[in-house]
Design a protein around this motif. Structure first.
Motif, PDB file in Angstrom:
ATOM      1  N   TYR A  91      -1.286  14.009  -6.807  1.00  0.00           N
ATOM      2  CA  TYR A  91      -1.276  13.226  -5.623  1.00  0.00           C
ATOM      3  C   TYR A  91      -0.235  12.405  -5.241  1.00  0.00           C
ATOM      4  O   TYR A  91      -0.005  11.081  -5.725  1.00  0.00           O
ATOM      5  N   THR A  92       0.832  12.745  -4.364  1.00  0.00           N
ATOM      6  CA  THR A  92       1.868  11.999  -4.573  1.00  0.00           C
ATOM      7  C   THR A  92       2.570  11.880  -2.906  1.00  0.00           C
ATOM      8  O   THR A  92       1.888  12.619  -1.995  1.00  0.00           O
ATOM      9  N   ILE A  93       3.734  11.463  -2.923  1.00  0.00           N
ATOM     10  CA  ILE A  93       4.217  11.427  -1.519  1.00  0.00           C
ATOM     11  C   ILE A  93       5.573  12.437  -1.197  1.00  0.00           C
ATOM     12  O   ILE A  93       6.343  12.407  -2.119  1.00  0.00           O
ATOM     13  N   GLN A 133       0.798  -1.150   0.024  1.00  0.00           N
ATOM     14  CA  GLN A 133      -0.165  -0.116  -0.033  1.00  0.00           C
ATOM     15  C   GLN A 133       0.926   1.138   0.058  1.00  0.00           C
ATOM     16  O   GLN A 133       1.753   1.410   0.741  1.00  0.00           O
ATOM     17  N   THR A 134       0.457   2.241  -0.648  1.00  0.00           N
ATOM     18  CA  THR A 134       0.937   3.488  -0.603  1.00  0.00           C
ATOM     19  C   THR A 134      -0.053   4.569   0.260  1.00  0.00           C
ATOM     20  O   THR A 134      -1.076   4.598   0.120  1.00  0.00           O
ATOM     21  N   LEU A 135       0.800   4.999   1.272  1.00  0.00           N
ATOM     22  CA  LEU A 135      -0.218   5.680   2.295  1.00  0.00           C
ATOM     23  C   LEU A 135       0.551   7.236   2.307  1.00  0.00           C
ATOM     24  O   LEU A 135       1.436   7.334   2.770  1.00  0.00           O
ATOM     25  N   HIS A 136      -0.290   7.912   1.556  1.00  0.00           N
ATOM     26  CA  HIS A 136       0.206   9.387   1.176  1.00  0.00           C
ATOM     27  C   HIS A 136       0.444  10.064   2.499  1.00  0.00           C
ATOM     28  O   HIS A 136      -0.247  10.212   3.343  1.00  0.00           O
ATOM     29  N   GLY A 137       1.697  10.746   2.331  1.00  0.00           N
ATOM     30  CA  GLY A 137       2.229  11.547   3.456  1.00  0.00           C
ATOM     31  C   GLY A 137       2.785  10.627   4.617  1.00  0.00           C
ATOM     32  O   GLY A 137       3.248  11.310   5.549  1.00  0.00           O
ATOM     33  N   ARG A 138       2.715   9.315   4.643  1.00  0.00           N
ATOM     34  CA  ARG A 138       3.267   8.192   5.569  1.00  0.00           C
ATOM     35  C   ARG A 138       4.017   7.263   5.156  1.00  0.00           C
ATOM     36  O   ARG A 138       5.098   7.105   5.957  1.00  0.00           O
ATOM     37  N   ASP A 147      -1.314   3.891 -11.759  1.00  0.00           N
ATOM     38  CA  ASP A 147      -1.033   2.391 -12.370  1.00  0.00           C
ATOM     39  C   ASP A 147      -1.442   1.452 -10.927  1.00  0.00           C
ATOM     40  O   ASP A 147      -1.189   0.103 -11.477  1.00  0.00           O
ATOM     41  N   ASN A 148      -1.489   2.083  -9.700  1.00  0.00           N
ATOM     42  CA  ASN A 148      -2.154   1.266  -8.658  1.00  0.00           C
ATOM     43  C   ASN A 148      -3.243   1.740  -8.220  1.00  0.00           C
ATOM     44  O   ASN A 148      -3.254   2.260  -6.752  1.00  0.00           O
ATOM     45  N   PRO A 149      -4.466   1.787  -8.746  1.00  0.00           N
ATOM     46  CA  PRO A 149      -5.583   2.271  -8.510  1.00  0.00           C
ATOM     47  C   PRO A 149      -6.140   1.849  -6.907  1.00  0.00           C
ATOM     48  O   PRO A 149      -6.734   2.699  -6.247  1.00  0.00           O
ATOM     49  N   ASP A 150      -5.648   0.655  -6.684  1.00  0.00           N
ATOM     50  CA  ASP A 150      -6.212   0.207  -5.313  1.00  0.00           C
ATOM     51  C   ASP A 150      -5.623   1.089  -3.954  1.00  0.00           C
ATOM     52  O   ASP A 150      -6.241   1.184  -3.241  1.00  0.00           O
ATOM     53  N   ASN A 151      -4.562   2.062  -4.383  1.00  0.00           N
ATOM     54  CA  ASN A 151      -3.975   2.715  -3.344  1.00  0.00           C
ATOM     55  C   ASN A 151      -4.929   3.859  -2.861  1.00  0.00           C
ATOM     56  O   ASN A 151      -4.814   4.447  -1.878  1.00  0.00           O
TER      57      ASN A 151
END
Length: 310
Positions: A265-267, A87-92, A193-197
């Motif tokens: 929308y990124t990290i 998972q990509t957790l934005h900001g974390r 490319d990973n919409p589940d995130n």
């Protein structure tokens, strides 16, 4: 330590991976990444933590962590794994996908080593809810339990096959539904490319009557934008082998005089990146859900200029 999930076995001590018993050629950092995510679950690993641990005493771009995560996802997709992985957790940062954790099973300690009871298992495994498989024995009771479990799995699989077979023809006759709800307030094109995130964010937009459409690459996004009208575009920054894919898509959009509001929308974006996005015609860079909603939702308010229906 060895873990099994799906048809894979991961050895985090020796750093090797097998699929169906066949060794998988993988970069050591990819397996170290999985080890870090397993050990830290349910807490995420920050981008800085990954850089310091996986590239010690080395100066690398902060994109290296994102690229490593992307390559690791790609490695497992090439091996036939279709479920969520990281998972990509934005900001974390990044965290092992909960769906994978549910499958993750710690293998028994090999002969010659002292087995550790499940109740006394190391903290990360126990806290993450991972099941510890006890060493196999020749006890008849254990063998019968194994046979019973196998029988139940076979019955479950047979039930699924029956359900699909029985209902398949009915689903084939179902009418094809195209488009969003008639009262939709507008459309968002989400490029990732990973919409589940971003499932949670998309659900919140849709709960507000905003239709969200997905594209997983820039070419599909450009084609959709040429065919339909969207009131906003939300894109990740890096995709696949291209760490600036989101920025380049925005430039191509503006080059053809398409002024659709565009948000990244990124990290952990740097100030120079924020400035560059603004200079190239972007409308904002968001790290957290709150920032994203604050930027995008005003476009769909009454009087904002966005039509009530597409």
């Amino acid at each position: 330590m060895q873990y099994r999930f799906c048809n894979f076995i991961l050895d985090t001590g020796q750093l090797y991976l097998t699929a169906d018993g066949v060794p998988v050629e993988a970069d050591a950092r990819q397996l170290q990444l999985l080890r870090l995510l397993i050990d830290s679950y349910p807490e995420p690993c920050s981008q800085q933590q990954l850089l310091e641990t996986l590239w010690p005493d080395t100066v690398v771009s902060h994109w290296s962590a994102g690229r490593l995560v992307s390559d690791t996802r790609k490695l497992f997709r090439h091996q036939g794994y279709e479920g969520p992985l990281i998972q990509t957790l934005h900001g974390r940062g990044y965290r092992l996908a909960p769906e994978l954790v549910e499958q993750l099973c710690e293998l028994p300690i090999m002969a010659g080593e002292t087995a550790q009871p499940a109740a006394d298992a190391p903290g990360p495994a126990r806290e993450a809810g991972l099941s510890i498989v006890p060493p196999a024995t020749s006890s008849p009771a254990v063998n019968w339990r194994s046979l019973a479990a196998t029988g139940l799995l076979l019955l479950f699989a047979a039930a699924i096959v029956y359900f699909i077979t029985a209902h398949g023809s009915r689903e084939e006759r179902a009418p094809l539904v195209i488009g969003e709800a008639p009262d939709a307030r507008g459309r968002i094109l989400w490029v990732d490319d990973n919409p589940d995130n971003n499932l949670s964010e998309r659900q919140q937009f849709e709960s507000r009557g905003i239709a969200v459409y997905i594209a997983t690459n820039s070419e599909d996004a450009l084609m959709l934008l040429s065919m339909y009208r969207y009131h906003a575009v939300i894109s990740d920054m890096g995709r696949g082998d291209e760490p600036l894919a989101g920025l380049k898509l925005m430039e191509r959009l503006r080059a053809r005089d398409d002024q659709t509001p565009y948000f990244l929308y990124t990290i952990m974006p740097s100030e120079s990146q924020r400035l560059l996005v603004a200079q190239r015609g972007g409308n904002g860079v968001a790290v957290t859900q709150e920032e994203l909603f604050d930027m995008v939702l005003p476009l769909f308010e009454v009087g904002s200029g966005a039509p009530a229906t597409p």
